[in-house]
Design a protein around this motif. Sequence first.
Motif, short mmCIF file in Angstrom:
data_model
loop_
_atom_site.label_atom_id
_atom_site.label_comp_id
_atom_site.label_asym_id
_atom_site.label_seq_id
_atom_site.Cartn_x
_atom_site.Cartn_y
_atom_site.Cartn_z
N LYS A 96 0.83 -1.20 0.00
CA LYS A 96 0.00 0.00 0.00
C LYS A 96 0.87 1.25 0.00
O LYS A 96 1.94 1.27 0.62
N ASN A 97 0.41 2.29 -0.70
CA ASN A 97 1.02 3.60 -0.46
C ASN A 97 0.06 4.38 0.43
O ASN A 97 -1.14 4.08 0.46
N PRO A 98 0.57 5.30 1.20
CA PRO A 98 -0.28 6.06 2.13
C PRO A 98 -1.12 7.10 1.43
O PRO A 98 -1.05 7.27 0.20
N ASN A 99 -1.91 7.77 2.21
CA ASN A 99 -2.77 8.85 1.76
C ASN A 99 -1.92 9.98 1.19
O ASN A 99 -0.79 10.19 1.65
N CYS A 100 -2.46 10.68 0.19
CA CYS A 100 -1.63 11.71 -0.47
C CYS A 100 -1.20 12.83 0.49
O CYS A 100 -0.10 13.37 0.37
N SER A 101 -2.05 13.12 1.49
CA SER A 101 -1.64 14.18 2.45
C SER A 101 -0.54 13.65 3.38
O SER A 101 0.34 14.40 3.81
N THR A 102 -0.55 12.35 3.64
CA THR A 102 0.52 11.74 4.45
C THR A 102 1.84 11.76 3.68
O THR A 102 2.89 12.09 4.21
N ILE A 103 1.75 11.43 2.39
CA ILE A 103 2.98 11.37 1.56
C ILE A 103 3.63 12.74 1.46
O ILE A 103 4.84 12.87 1.44
N THR A 104 2.82 13.76 1.42
CA THR A 104 3.35 15.13 1.30
C THR A 104 4.21 15.49 2.51
O THR A 104 5.21 16.19 2.39
N MET A 105 3.88 14.95 3.67
CA MET A 105 4.55 15.34 4.93
C MET A 105 5.63 14.38 5.37
O MET A 105 6.70 14.80 5.83
N VAL A 106 5.39 13.06 5.26
CA VAL A 106 6.26 12.10 5.96
C VAL A 106 7.72 12.12 5.52
O VAL A 106 8.61 12.03 6.38
N PRO A 107 8.05 12.27 4.23
CA PRO A 107 9.49 12.34 3.91
C PRO A 107 10.20 13.50 4.62
O PRO A 107 11.34 13.36 5.08
N THR A 108 9.50 14.61 4.81
CA THR A 108 10.14 15.74 5.53
C THR A 108 10.31 15.37 7.01
O THR A 108 11.32 15.70 7.63
N LEU B 227 -0.30 13.27 -8.75
CA LEU B 227 0.90 12.77 -9.43
C LEU B 227 1.86 12.13 -8.44
O LEU B 227 2.30 11.01 -8.61
N ARG B 228 2.23 12.88 -7.37
CA ARG B 228 3.20 12.33 -6.41
C ARG B 228 2.47 11.60 -5.29
O ARG B 228 2.92 10.61 -4.77
N GLY B 229 1.30 12.15 -4.94
CA GLY B 229 0.66 11.65 -3.71
C GLY B 229 -0.13 10.38 -3.91
O GLY B 229 -0.32 9.60 -3.00
N ALA B 230 -0.65 10.12 -5.10
CA ALA B 230 -1.48 8.92 -5.23
C ALA B 230 -0.89 8.01 -6.32
O ALA B 230 -0.21 7.04 -6.05
N ALA B 231 -1.13 8.39 -7.59
CA ALA B 231 -0.68 7.51 -8.70
C ALA B 231 0.83 7.33 -8.67
O ALA B 231 1.34 6.20 -8.73
N GLY B 232 1.57 8.43 -8.54
CA GLY B 232 3.04 8.32 -8.56
C GLY B 232 3.55 7.47 -7.41
O GLY B 232 4.50 6.70 -7.55
N ALA B 233 2.88 7.56 -6.26
CA ALA B 233 3.31 6.77 -5.09
C ALA B 233 3.17 5.28 -5.40
O ALA B 233 4.05 4.48 -5.07
N SER B 234 2.06 4.92 -6.05
CA SER B 234 1.86 3.50 -6.40
C SER B 234 2.90 3.03 -7.41
O SER B 234 3.41 1.91 -7.33
N VAL B 235 3.22 3.92 -8.35
CA VAL B 235 4.20 3.55 -9.39
C VAL B 235 5.59 3.38 -8.77
O VAL B 235 6.30 2.42 -9.07
N LEU B 236 5.97 4.30 -7.87
CA LEU B 236 7.28 4.16 -7.21
C LEU B 236 7.33 2.86 -6.41
O LEU B 236 8.35 2.16 -6.39
N ASN B 237 6.20 2.49 -5.78
CA ASN B 237 6.17 1.20 -5.06
C ASN B 237 6.26 0.03 -6.04
O ASN B 237 6.89 -0.99 -5.75
N GLY B 238 5.67 0.19 -7.22
CA GLY B 238 5.79 -0.85 -8.25
C GLY B 238 7.24 -1.01 -8.68
O GLY B 238 7.75 -2.13 -8.84
#
Length: 343
Positions: A145-157, A323-334
Motif C-alpha cells: 500500500k502507499n499512504p494517503n496523499c496528504s501523508t505522503i506530502t509530509m512524511v518524507p520531511t 501525481l506524487r501523492g497517489a498515482a506516482g506513489a503506487s508507481v514508485l512502489n511498483g
Amino acid sequence: MTHTVGILGATGAVGQRLIQLLDPHPDFEISALTASSESAGKPYRKAAKWRISTPIPESVAGITVAETDPDAIGDVDLLFSSLPSSVGERVEPAFCEAGYVVSSNSSNQRMAEDVPLVIPEVNADHLGLLEVQRDSRGWDGAMIKNPNCSTITMVPTLAALDTFGLSRVHVATLQAVSGAGYDGVTSMEIIDNAIPHIGGEEEKMESESRKLLGGFDGAELSMHDATVSASCNRIPTLDGHLENVWAETEEEASVEDAREALESYEGIDLPSSPDPLIEVFEEPERPQPRLDREREDGMQICAGGLRENETGLQYNCLAHNTLRGAAGASVLNGELLAKEGYL
Ligand code: 2RA
C-alpha cells in the motif's frame, strides 16, 4: 526487463494519472484495465471521461475495459489499484488469492500489521513484511500500500527531521479538490469557501505517519513513538496539497540544521522561488517517476518557509496530490517491487 501491468479502477482521477505515468514508463507496459460493470466491454476511450492535459495514449485508448474480477483480466506481472476503499476491501484480497501482486492507493488495509505501507525513500525495508503476509494470508499474491496523499506530502520531511529525534508533530493541511476525485467536491462548490474537515483524513495522517516512520525487525513492525496531530481542510485549488507543519525534536535543531537535513533527503526539493506552487506546478509534459532519476516536475516534494520558535521547527511542504501523492506513489512502489525481485 519490462513488466506487464493492469490498472484496477482505470477511469477515475487516480486511474487516469496512473495511465499518464505508466504509458511512457520504460519498465511497465499497460495490458489490462478494469472499471465498473457499466464500463466493462467498452474500449477505454469510450469508457473514460478523460480529464488530463495530455491526451489518452494511443496504446491504451483501444484496450477493452474488463470487469474488476480476477477471472476477467488474464496474466499480468503487477496490478495497480485505485479502487474506492469499500470496493478494494473486497476485491484486492481476491486478486492476491488469485496470485496477483497489487500496488494499491486504496485506503483499506493500510494499517493492517501484515501489509507494508511504503514510501520507498522512507521505509523500503518494510517490504520484508510481504514474507509475513504470505504466511499469515496463505496467498501466492502480495499486497503493498502507499499512504494517503496528504501523508505522503509530509512524511518524507518528517523522516529527514527524525535525525534530530522527532517527538511531536502538528500539521494543518490545505488540500486541493482533485483529492476528492472527479465526482467529489468540485472547485465550483467551494470557489469562495474552505471546508474545515475531510472525512477520516486526520486519523489517516496521524496513524499512517507513525507506521511509516516506525521500525521493522524482520518479523513485526513497531510504530514511531512521536505524537502526530492533524487538521485537514479543503480549499479551492485544483491540484496540490500544501501543509503547514510544526515539528518538535528531542535534540535542538536550528533552521540551518533542518535545511541541511531536508536538502539532503531523497525526493525533497527546497525551491529557490518564493512561490513553490508556481515552480512545482507547471503541468509536466510527461512526468516519469523514477527512483533512480532526478524527479520530474510534479513528482518532487517541496519544503520551505523554515522557521524556528520556542516550540521547535515550523515549515511548509507541498506535493502534487495525484501525481506524487497517489498515482506516482503506487508507481514508485511498483518500481521497488520490481527492483527487489517481487515481480
Ligand atoms: C483527499 N487525501 O485529498 C484524500 C484522498 N485523496 O481527498
